[in-house]
Design a protein around this motif. Structure first.
Motif, PDB file in Angstrom:
ATOM      1  N   TYR A  66      16.144  43.907  26.235  1.00 44.53           N
ATOM      2  CA  TYR A  66      16.448  44.940  25.251  1.00 44.53           C
ATOM      3  C   TYR A  66      17.930  44.868  24.933  1.00 44.53           C
ATOM      4  O   TYR A  66      18.759  44.706  25.832  1.00 44.53           O
ATOM      5  N   GLU A  67      18.261  45.009  23.650  1.00 46.69           N
ATOM      6  CA  GLU A  67      19.648  45.047  23.205  1.00 46.69           C
ATOM      7  C   GLU A  67      19.741  45.951  21.991  1.00 46.69           C
ATOM      8  O   GLU A  67      18.757  46.113  21.269  1.00 46.69           O
ATOM      9  N   PHE A  68      20.935  46.469  21.750  1.00 44.89           N
ATOM     10  CA  PHE A  68      21.150  47.193  20.507  1.00 44.89           C
ATOM     11  C   PHE A  68      21.475  46.184  19.429  1.00 44.89           C
ATOM     12  O   PHE A  68      22.150  45.185  19.666  1.00 44.89           O
ATOM     13  N   GLU A  69      20.989  46.459  18.235  1.00 44.85           N
ATOM     14  CA  GLU A  69      21.129  45.540  17.112  1.00 44.85           C
ATOM     15  C   GLU A  69      22.582  45.177  16.834  1.00 44.85           C
ATOM     16  O   GLU A  69      22.915  44.013  16.786  1.00 44.85           O
ATOM     17  N   GLY A  70      23.450  46.131  16.674  1.00 44.46           N
ATOM     18  CA  GLY A  70      24.877  45.903  16.481  1.00 44.46           C
ATOM     19  C   GLY A  70      25.240  44.678  15.678  1.00 44.46           C
ATOM     20  O   GLY A  70      24.890  44.548  14.522  1.00 44.46           O
ATOM     21  N   THR A  71      25.927  43.737  16.312  1.00 48.25           N
ATOM     22  CA  THR A  71      26.376  42.525  15.633  1.00 48.25           C
ATOM     23  C   THR A  71      25.340  41.417  15.693  1.00 48.25           C
ATOM     24  O   THR A  71      25.628  40.294  15.339  1.00 48.25           O
ATOM     25  N   SER A  72      24.154  41.729  16.126  1.00 50.40           N
ATOM     26  CA  SER A  72      23.137  40.697  16.308  1.00 50.40           C
ATOM     27  C   SER A  72      22.133  40.635  15.161  1.00 50.40           C
ATOM     28  O   SER A  72      20.989  40.300  15.344  1.00 50.40           O
ATOM     29  N   LEU A  73      22.572  40.965  13.987  1.00 48.73           N
ATOM     30  CA  LEU A  73      21.696  40.877  12.825  1.00 48.73           C
ATOM     31  C   LEU A  73      21.500  39.415  12.424  1.00 48.73           C
ATOM     32  O   LEU A  73      22.381  38.585  12.618  1.00 48.73           O
ATOM     33  N   PRO A  74      20.356  39.098  11.824  1.00 44.60           N
ATOM     34  CA  PRO A  74      20.077  37.711  11.456  1.00 44.60           C
ATOM     35  C   PRO A  74      21.110  37.081  10.525  1.00 44.60           C
ATOM     36  O   PRO A  74      21.307  35.887  10.546  1.00 44.60           O
ATOM     37  N   ASN A  75      21.794  37.864   9.711  1.00 45.56           N
ATOM     38  CA  ASN A  75      22.722  37.290   8.749  1.00 45.56           C
ATOM     39  C   ASN A  75      24.157  37.172   9.268  1.00 45.56           C
ATOM     40  O   ASN A  75      25.061  36.853   8.528  1.00 45.56           O
ATOM     41  N   LYS A  76      24.387  37.383  10.537  1.00 49.72           N
ATOM     42  CA  LYS A  76      25.718  37.258  11.114  1.00 49.72           C
ATOM     43  C   LYS A  76      25.998  35.811  11.500  1.00 49.72           C
ATOM     44  O   LYS A  76      25.160  34.926  11.358  1.00 49.72           O
ATOM     45  N   LYS A  77      27.175  35.557  12.069  1.00 49.42           N
ATOM     46  CA  LYS A  77      27.574  34.202  12.409  1.00 49.42           C
ATOM     47  C   LYS A  77      26.587  33.496  13.332  1.00 49.42           C
ATOM     48  O   LYS A  77      25.821  34.126  14.036  1.00 49.42           O
ATOM     49  N   LYS A  78      26.631  32.198  13.335  1.00 52.34           N
ATOM     50  CA  LYS A  78      25.660  31.338  14.014  1.00 52.34           C
ATOM     51  C   LYS A  78      25.513  31.627  15.492  1.00 52.34           C
ATOM     52  O   LYS A  78      24.424  31.510  16.042  1.00 52.34           O
ATOM     53  N   ASN A  79      26.576  31.979  16.169  1.00 49.02           N
ATOM     54  CA  ASN A  79      26.506  32.126  17.622  1.00 49.02           C
ATOM     55  C   ASN A  79      26.204  33.540  18.091  1.00 49.02           C
ATOM     56  O   ASN A  79      26.401  33.861  19.244  1.00 49.02           O
ATOM     57  N   ASP A  80      25.688  34.398  17.218  1.00 47.15           N
ATOM     58  CA  ASP A  80      25.373  35.759  17.658  1.00 47.15           C
ATOM     59  C   ASP A  80      24.099  35.772  18.502  1.00 47.15           C
ATOM     60  O   ASP A  80      23.365  34.797  18.583  1.00 47.15           O
ATOM     61  N   HIS A  81      23.820  36.886  19.122  1.00 47.70           N
ATOM     62  CA  HIS A  81      22.682  37.005  20.034  1.00 47.70           C
ATOM     63  C   HIS A  81      21.361  36.687  19.353  1.00 47.70           C
ATOM     64  O   HIS A  81      20.529  35.983  19.915  1.00 47.70           O
ATOM     65  N   TYR A  82      21.170  37.215  18.174  1.00 53.16           N
ATOM     66  CA  TYR A  82      19.901  36.998  17.465  1.00 53.16           C
ATOM     67  C   TYR A  82      19.616  35.505  17.340  1.00 53.16           C
ATOM     68  O   TYR A  82      18.538  35.036  17.691  1.00 53.16           O
ATOM     69  N   ASN A  83      20.592  34.775  16.827  1.00 55.25           N
ATOM     70  CA  ASN A  83      20.391  33.336  16.621  1.00 55.25           C
ATOM     71  C   ASN A  83      20.244  32.579  17.935  1.00 55.25           C
ATOM     72  O   ASN A  83      19.453  31.646  18.028  1.00 55.25           O
ATOM     73  N   ILE A  84      20.990  32.979  18.939  1.00 60.81           N
ATOM     74  CA  ILE A  84      20.877  32.316  20.244  1.00 60.81           C
ATOM     75  C   ILE A  84      19.458  32.471  20.780  1.00 60.81           C
ATOM     76  O   ILE A  84      18.835  31.507  21.228  1.00 60.81           O
ATOM     77  N   TYR A  85      18.923  33.677  20.708  1.00 63.29           N
ATOM     78  CA  TYR A  85      17.573  33.923  21.208  1.00 63.29           C
ATOM     79  C   TYR A  85      16.525  33.186  20.377  1.00 63.29           C
ATOM     80  O   TYR A  85      15.579  32.615  20.916  1.00 63.29           O
ATOM     81  N   LYS A  86      16.686  33.201  19.061  1.00 59.02           N
ATOM     82  CA  LYS A  86      15.732  32.493  18.198  1.00 59.02           C
ATOM     83  C   LYS A  86      15.757  30.994  18.473  1.00 59.02           C
ATOM     84  O   LYS A  86      14.709  30.351  18.529  1.00 59.02           O
ATOM     85  N   GLU A  87      16.952  30.434  18.647  1.00 64.57           N
ATOM     86  CA  GLU A  87      17.075  28.999  18.923  1.00 64.57           C
ATOM     87  C   GLU A  87      16.416  28.617  20.249  1.00 64.57           C
ATOM     88  O   GLU A  87      15.920  27.510  20.403  1.00 64.57           O
ATOM     89  N   LYS A  88      16.408  29.545  21.196  1.00 63.86           N
ATOM     90  CA  LYS A  88      15.763  29.277  22.488  1.00 63.86           C
ATOM     91  C   LYS A  88      14.242  29.393  22.396  1.00 63.86           C
ATOM     92  O   LYS A  88      13.541  29.080  23.336  1.00 63.86           O
ATOM     93  N   GLY A  89      13.753  29.894  21.271  1.00 66.19           N
ATOM     94  CA  GLY A  89      12.313  30.039  21.096  1.00 66.19           C
ATOM     95  C   GLY A  89      11.755  31.356  21.569  1.00 66.19           C
ATOM     96  O   GLY A  89      10.546  31.536  21.690  1.00 66.19           O
ATOM     97  N   TYR A  90      12.630  32.336  21.838  1.00 65.40           N
ATOM     98  CA  TYR A  90      12.184  33.643  22.274  1.00 65.40           C
ATOM     99  C   TYR A  90      11.559  34.391  21.083  1.00 65.40           C
ATOM    100  O   TYR A  90      11.935  34.178  19.943  1.00 65.40           O
ATOM    101  N   THR A  91      10.626  35.279  21.378  1.00 70.19           N
ATOM    102  CA  THR A  91      10.059  36.149  20.348  1.00 70.19           C
ATOM    103  C   THR A  91      11.015  37.317  20.171  1.00 70.19           C
ATOM    104  O   THR A  91      11.285  38.058  21.115  1.00 70.19           O
ATOM    105  N   VAL A  92      11.546  37.479  18.956  1.00 67.51           N
ATOM    106  CA  VAL A  92      12.538  38.518  18.677  1.00 67.51           C
ATOM    107  C   VAL A  92      11.916  39.556  17.769  1.00 67.51           C
ATOM    108  O   VAL A  92      11.337  39.231  16.740  1.00 67.51           O
ATOM    109  N   THR A  93      12.049  40.830  18.154  1.00 74.44           N
ATOM    110  CA  THR A  93      11.479  41.936  17.408  1.00 74.44           C
ATOM    111  C   THR A  93      12.539  43.009  17.193  1.00 74.44           C
ATOM    112  O   THR A  93      13.276  43.335  18.116  1.00 74.44           O
ATOM    113  N   LEU A  94      12.592  43.543  15.980  1.00 73.89           N
ATOM    114  CA  LEU A  94      13.461  44.694  15.696  1.00 73.89           C
ATOM    115  C   LEU A  94      12.642  45.966  15.888  1.00 73.89           C
ATOM    116  O   LEU A  94      11.538  46.071  15.353  1.00 73.89           O
ATOM    117  N   ILE A  95      13.164  46.900  16.690  1.00 74.55           N
ATOM    118  CA  ILE A  95      12.447  48.161  16.888  1.00 74.55           C
ATOM    119  C   ILE A  95      13.358  49.332  16.570  1.00 74.55           C
ATOM    120  O   ILE A  95      14.540  49.215  16.524  1.00 74.55           O
TER     121      ILE A  95
END
Length: 146
Positions: A117-146
């Motif tokens: 679990y994380e707060f969305e904050g700077t981890s939006l899909p349209n942020k820089k390449k190395n943000d949390h969202y992209n890191i998790y997606k690149e690892k193949g994790y299932t990412v869900t916004l709640i």
């Protein structure tokens, strides 16, 4: 890095990341309490990872004071324990949790957790390449916004 006391998952597809949308501080505090309460009620271990001692004290006090009609039993530990809800700023996983609430600025890279679990904050899909969202997606994790 969290100490690996459990076997990592073989496939990243089993790891789910939940980005919590909360615009105001009160919304974030409420979500921390709700999720801690949910895991306590389910009797499932939850690790709350914070960046420093000041954050430990803040979350510790939050869980003792809310909800107002009760409190959420928890511990601040870095050593092995049986507590369901544990707050830490170290790289340890004292309660062998498979779920982590990450309140730090670093993504969780250990594959011993099945839910993050994380707060969305700077981890939006349209942020820089190395943000949390992209890191998790690149690892193949299932990412869900709640």
């Amino acid at each position: 890095m969290i100490q690996k006391t459990m076997r990592p998952l073989k496939e990243a597809k089993y790891i789910r990341v939940f980005f919590i949308q909360a615009n105001k501080n009160i919304g974030k505090l409420t979500k921390i309490v709700e999720i801690a309460h949910e895991y306590f009620e389910k009797k499932e271990p939850l690790l709350i990872k914070v960046p420093h001692q000041e954050a430990i004290e803040y979350v510790d006090l939050l869980l003792w004071r809310y909800p107002i009609e009760s409190f959420i039993p928890h511990a601040v530990k870095d050593t092995s324990c049986d507590d369901l809800i544990v707050i830490t700023s170290s790289g340890q996983n004292p309660n062998n949790a498979r779920t982590i609430f990450n309140l730090t600025s670093d993504p969780i890279e250990d594959e011993i957790f099945i839910r993050i679990y994380e707060f969305e904050g700077t981890s939006l899909p349209n942020k820089k390449k190395n943000d949390h969202y992209n890191i998790y997606k690149e690892k193949g994790y299932t990412v869900t916004l709640i």
